[in-house]
Write a protein that holds these residues in place. Structure first.
Motif, mmCIF file in Angstrom:
data_model
loop_
_atom_site.group_PDB
_atom_site.id
_atom_site.type_symbol
_atom_site.label_atom_id
_atom_site.label_comp_id
_atom_site.label_asym_id
_atom_site.label_seq_id
_atom_site.Cartn_x
_atom_site.Cartn_y
_atom_site.Cartn_z
ATOM 1 N N VAL A 1 0.853 -1.190 0.000
ATOM 2 C CA VAL A 1 0.000 0.000 0.000
ATOM 3 C C VAL A 1 0.891 1.243 0.000
ATOM 4 C CG1 VAL A 1 -1.717 1.303 1.321
ATOM 5 C CG2 VAL A 1 -1.878 -1.190 1.160
ATOM 6 N N HIS A 2 0.504 2.272 -0.756
ATOM 7 C CA HIS A 2 1.286 3.504 -0.789
ATOM 8 C C HIS A 2 1.455 4.037 0.631
ATOM 9 C CE1 HIS A 2 2.591 7.573 -1.683
ATOM 10 N NE2 HIS A 2 2.737 7.234 -2.953
ATOM 11 N N PRO A 3 2.674 4.446 1.016
ATOM 12 C CA PRO A 3 2.901 4.886 2.399
ATOM 13 C C PRO A 3 1.977 6.000 2.861
ATOM 14 C CG PRO A 3 4.994 4.603 1.252
ATOM 15 C CD PRO A 3 3.914 4.425 0.227
ATOM 16 N N THR A 4 1.545 6.868 1.946
ATOM 17 C CA THR A 4 0.639 7.947 2.336
ATOM 18 C C THR A 4 -0.637 7.403 2.951
ATOM 19 O OG1 THR A 4 1.495 9.400 0.606
ATOM 20 C CG2 THR A 4 -0.696 9.915 1.471
ATOM 21 N N TYR A 5 -1.133 6.312 2.426
ATOM 22 C CA TYR A 5 -2.360 5.703 2.942
ATOM 23 C C TYR A 5 -2.059 4.665 4.021
ATOM 24 C CZ TYR A 5 -4.191 7.874 -1.279
ATOM 25 O OH TYR A 5 -4.521 8.776 -2.257
ATOM 26 N N ARG A 6 -0.941 3.970 3.875
ATOM 27 C CA ARG A 6 -0.643 2.874 4.801
ATOM 28 C C ARG A 6 -0.227 3.360 6.183
ATOM 29 N NH1 ARG A 6 4.234 0.579 2.653
ATOM 30 N NH2 ARG A 6 5.251 2.094 4.017
ATOM 31 N N ASP A 7 0.704 4.288 6.237
ATOM 32 C CA ASP A 7 1.374 4.576 7.500
ATOM 33 C C ASP A 7 0.577 5.470 8.445
ATOM 34 O OD1 ASP A 7 3.429 3.019 6.590
ATOM 35 O OD2 ASP A 7 4.669 4.699 5.912
ATOM 36 N N SER A 8 -0.469 6.088 7.948
ATOM 37 C CA SER A 8 -1.283 6.911 8.844
ATOM 38 C C SER A 8 -2.715 6.432 8.916
ATOM 39 C CB SER A 8 -1.242 8.381 8.406
ATOM 40 O OG SER A 8 -1.721 8.509 7.081
ATOM 41 N N LEU A 9 -3.327 6.145 7.772
ATOM 42 C CA LEU A 9 -4.761 5.864 7.772
ATOM 43 C C LEU A 9 -5.104 4.471 8.276
ATOM 44 C CD1 LEU A 9 -5.844 7.577 4.438
ATOM 45 C CD2 LEU A 9 -5.587 8.549 6.727
ATOM 46 N N GLY B 1 -14.869 2.707 -12.514
ATOM 47 C CA GLY B 1 -15.342 4.001 -12.035
ATOM 48 C C GLY B 1 -16.571 3.930 -11.149
ATOM 49 N N ALA B 2 -17.282 2.791 -11.159
ATOM 50 C CA ALA B 2 -18.493 2.668 -10.350
ATOM 51 C C ALA B 2 -18.239 2.051 -8.981
ATOM 52 C CB ALA B 2 -19.530 1.823 -11.098
ATOM 53 N N SER B 3 -17.005 1.625 -8.698
ATOM 54 C CA SER B 3 -16.738 0.896 -7.455
ATOM 55 C C SER B 3 -16.662 1.802 -6.239
ATOM 56 C CB SER B 3 -15.422 0.118 -7.570
ATOM 57 O OG SER B 3 -14.313 1.001 -7.530
ATOM 58 N N GLY B 4 -16.309 3.063 -6.437
ATOM 59 C CA GLY B 4 -16.071 3.958 -5.308
ATOM 60 C C GLY B 4 -14.673 3.847 -4.749
ATOM 61 N N PHE B 5 -13.871 2.936 -5.275
ATOM 62 C CA PHE B 5 -12.499 2.743 -4.812
ATOM 63 C C PHE B 5 -11.522 3.352 -5.813
ATOM 64 C CE2 PHE B 5 -13.941 -1.359 -2.513
ATOM 65 C CZ PHE B 5 -14.271 -0.632 -1.382
ATOM 66 N N ASN B 6 -10.506 4.026 -5.286
ATOM 67 C CA ASN B 6 -9.500 4.690 -6.100
ATOM 68 C C ASN B 6 -8.119 4.106 -5.823
ATOM 69 O OD1 ASN B 6 -11.222 6.681 -7.402
ATOM 70 N ND2 ASN B 6 -11.451 7.571 -5.370
ATOM 71 N N PRO B 7 -7.144 4.345 -6.705
ATOM 72 C CA PRO B 7 -5.823 3.725 -6.552
ATOM 73 C C PRO B 7 -5.194 4.001 -5.189
ATOM 74 C CG PRO B 7 -6.012 4.758 -8.701
ATOM 75 C CD PRO B 7 -7.235 5.165 -7.924
ATOM 76 N N TYR B 8 -4.575 2.970 -4.631
ATOM 77 C CA TYR B 8 -3.916 3.119 -3.337
ATOM 78 C C TYR B 8 -2.689 2.234 -3.182
ATOM 79 C CZ TYR B 8 -6.289 -1.243 -1.999
ATOM 80 O OH TYR B 8 -6.727 -2.546 -1.941
ATOM 81 N N ARG B 9 -2.503 1.266 -4.078
ATOM 82 C CA ARG B 9 -1.334 0.403 -4.018
ATOM 83 C C ARG B 9 -0.224 0.991 -4.890
ATOM 84 N NH1 ARG B 9 -1.989 -4.102 -1.446
ATOM 85 N NH2 ARG B 9 -0.015 -4.857 -2.281
ATOM 86 N N GLN C 1 -0.721 1.409 16.452
ATOM 87 C CA GLN C 1 -1.173 0.032 16.261
ATOM 88 C C GLN C 1 -1.936 -0.096 14.952
ATOM 89 O OE1 GLN C 1 -4.011 -1.585 19.182
ATOM 90 N NE2 GLN C 1 -2.686 -3.369 19.368
ATOM 91 N N TRP C 2 -1.640 -1.197 14.216
ATOM 92 C CA TRP C 2 -2.393 -1.490 12.993
ATOM 93 C C TRP C 2 -3.816 -1.857 13.370
ATOM 94 C CZ3 TRP C 2 0.000 -0.279 8.615
ATOM 95 C CH2 TRP C 2 1.393 -0.343 8.549
ATOM 96 N N LYS C 3 -4.787 -1.121 12.804
ATOM 97 C CA LYS C 3 -6.178 -1.351 13.170
ATOM 98 C C LYS C 3 -7.082 -1.648 11.982
ATOM 99 C CE LYS C 3 -6.639 -0.833 17.694
ATOM 100 N NZ LYS C 3 -7.352 -1.812 18.548
ATOM 101 N N ALA C 4 -6.629 -1.411 10.767
ATOM 102 C CA ALA C 4 -7.511 -1.575 9.610
ATOM 103 C C ALA C 4 -6.670 -1.786 8.362
ATOM 104 C CB ALA C 4 -8.415 -0.357 9.439
#
Length: 482
Positions: free
Chosen positions: A113-121, A371-379, A127-130
């Protein structure tokens, strides 16, 4: 099967003990509709066929989702084994969630996962929660056919004394908006200069935040976006926010075509229908605007990093400063959707197994290009594998789209979304005041002052010391100042 794919399958089997444990149903709770719930249902079907474990997806309207989840936590009557929810809610939910299994946290699935999304969100209080399923940020889209038209370019240059190119600053953006607003596109379509969400309950606050990001992100004073990170005094009523609100109101009060007040879905649909020269939206707009089945302008779409500013507010000296050149500060609007497992889950192993199944690259890659999934690139791989995107968008649009996403995530300074306990209360207070301005019942300065006062009351109710600690963590500032 590739070696990496095989590794993810092995992780799934390891976590769930599928060959040893009896099948047990997994209940998933998330928002209703095709986006977000749609992929959960689709992957639940394939998971059930592969493992024999039934998956039931409960859908709830977004407006009531937070409350239902929190009531379940507090009463101990949570029926869900998997929760798919906005990353901004993690501070409130973390005490009630199981930690991510160590094997999963250390796996390529998480580390990819891109660190921008992985390391904070995905983490809270160390602790890893999600697990991230979606990467969110705001970006711009524009119509290349209009920007490249010789007569249009000549008219713009005569009016503004510069070339018509995608905006780098909000000043550029406003000039382009004003120039196109009310013009006719080839074929006679009536144009809006831009589209942004303005409807109540329609994501308008994130558009306001996008306008505010560059004005508030002083390079010498990180974290001064929503609050003063040393005192937790709200900063949403300072001149930077006042300017941002006025510019947002100008953008959404211009002629926005036949749709009237828009939510984000209306923004991307209206832009894809050819109703505007530009739009600000999440990266969902890339797939919608370039899909021949959903777009009247596919083949003519370009993208740009969220506009910035040469002016930045100095929160310590209380004055505007002028930078050598406009500085873009991409805003990680909303952050994205994440998946966690309640401590009260009756089937935690199966729950984590389903999350790993849903987030595996071979499925996630299809989600983020839909485009209909609601999910955008993150890896990380999703920002580099050009061929997948060019097959969908076309070569030029794909190159532009991916470059904008990479530039946004690698910018020297990005603006994270608000992410502290009490998040819904803070957002509701501000949205109500923005609504008062849009209905003509309040002036921008008065509305922001009223919202700031409400924020002070919320912070005092939740505890200023703890809220300061949480805010500094969310802003990446580390140990609270004494």
């Amino acid at each position: 099967m590739s070696r990496i794919t095989g590794l993810f399958v092995a992780i799934v089997i390891f976590l769930a003990g599928l060959t040893q444990a009896p099948a047990q149903a997994v209940t998933v709770l998330t928002r209703d509709g095709g986006p977000i719930a749609g992929p959960a249902i689709r992957h639940g079907t394939t998971f059930s066929k592969a493992t024999g474990t039934d998956v039931r997806v409960i859908q709830r309207p977004f407006i009531g989702l937070y409350g239902e989840i929190m009531i379940g936590f507090v009463t101990g009557k949570t029926e869900a084994d998997v929760l798919i929810f906005p990353a901004a809610w993690l501070p409130d939910f973390a005490p009630y969630l199981s930690p991510v299994p160590e094997a999963l946290a250390e796996s390529p699935l998480v580390q990819g996962v891109h660190p921008t999304y992985r390391d904070s969100l995905m983490r809270w209080q160390g602790q890893w929660k999600a697990i991230t399923l979606d990467g969110d940020l705001h970006m711009g889209a524009y119509r290349r056919d209009l920007f490249d038209d010789p007569q249009t370019r000549q008219a713009f240059e005569q009016r503004y004394g510069r070339a018509l190119v995608p905006p780098r600053s909000w000043s550029d953006y406003e000039e382009i908006r004003a120039f196109f607003d009310g013009r006719r596109a080839p074929g006679g379509t009536h144009l809006s200069g831009t589209l942004e969400a303005s409807a109540e309950g329609g994501q308008r606050l994130w558009y306001l935040f996008s306008h505010a990001a560059a004005y508030t992100a002083h390079p010498d004073y990180p974290g001064h976006f929503f609050f003063d990170p040393d005192t937790m005094e709200p900063e949403i009523d300072n001149p930077a926010w006042q300017r941002a609100l006025r510019e947002f109101l100008t953008a959404v009060s211009s002629d926005q075509g036949p749709s009237g007040d828009l939510d984000s879905h209306g923004v991307r649909a209206g832009f894809a229908a050819g109703h505007s020269a530009m739009a600000i939206d999440w990266s969902d707009i890339g797939g919608v605007a370039t899909d021949p089945d959903t777009s009247a302008i596919e083949g003519s779409v370009g993208f740009f990093v969220l506009p910035g500013s040469q002016d930045v507010w100095n929160p310590k000296q209380g004055l505007w400063e002028t930078l050598p050149v406009p500085r873009q500060v991409p805003f990680l609007a909303f952050g994205g959707w994440i998946a966690g497992v309640p401590r009260a889950s009756a089937a935690p192993e199966q729950a984590w197994d389903f999350i790993a199944w849903m987030a595996a690259p071979e499925r996630a890659d299809r989600d983020v290009t839909n485009g209909a999934s609601g999910f955008n690139p993150y890896r990380l791989s999703q920002f580099e594998e050009h061929s997948r995107w060019s097959d969908i968008m076309g070569e030029d649009a794909a190159m532009d789209y991916l470059q904008v996403l990479r530039d946004s995530l690698s910018a020297p300074q990005t603006a994270p979304d608000l992410r502290i306990p009490g998040y819904p209360a803070y957002m509701a207070a501000l949205d109500a005041q923005v609504g008062a301005v849009m209905s003509g019942d309040a002036l921008p300065e008065d509305a922001l002052s009223a919202a700031a006062l409400e924020w002070e009351q919320i912070t005092d109710r939740l505890g200023r010391t703890s809220q300061r600690r949480h805010y500094r963590e969310a802003m990446g500032l580390g140990v609270p100042a004494p």
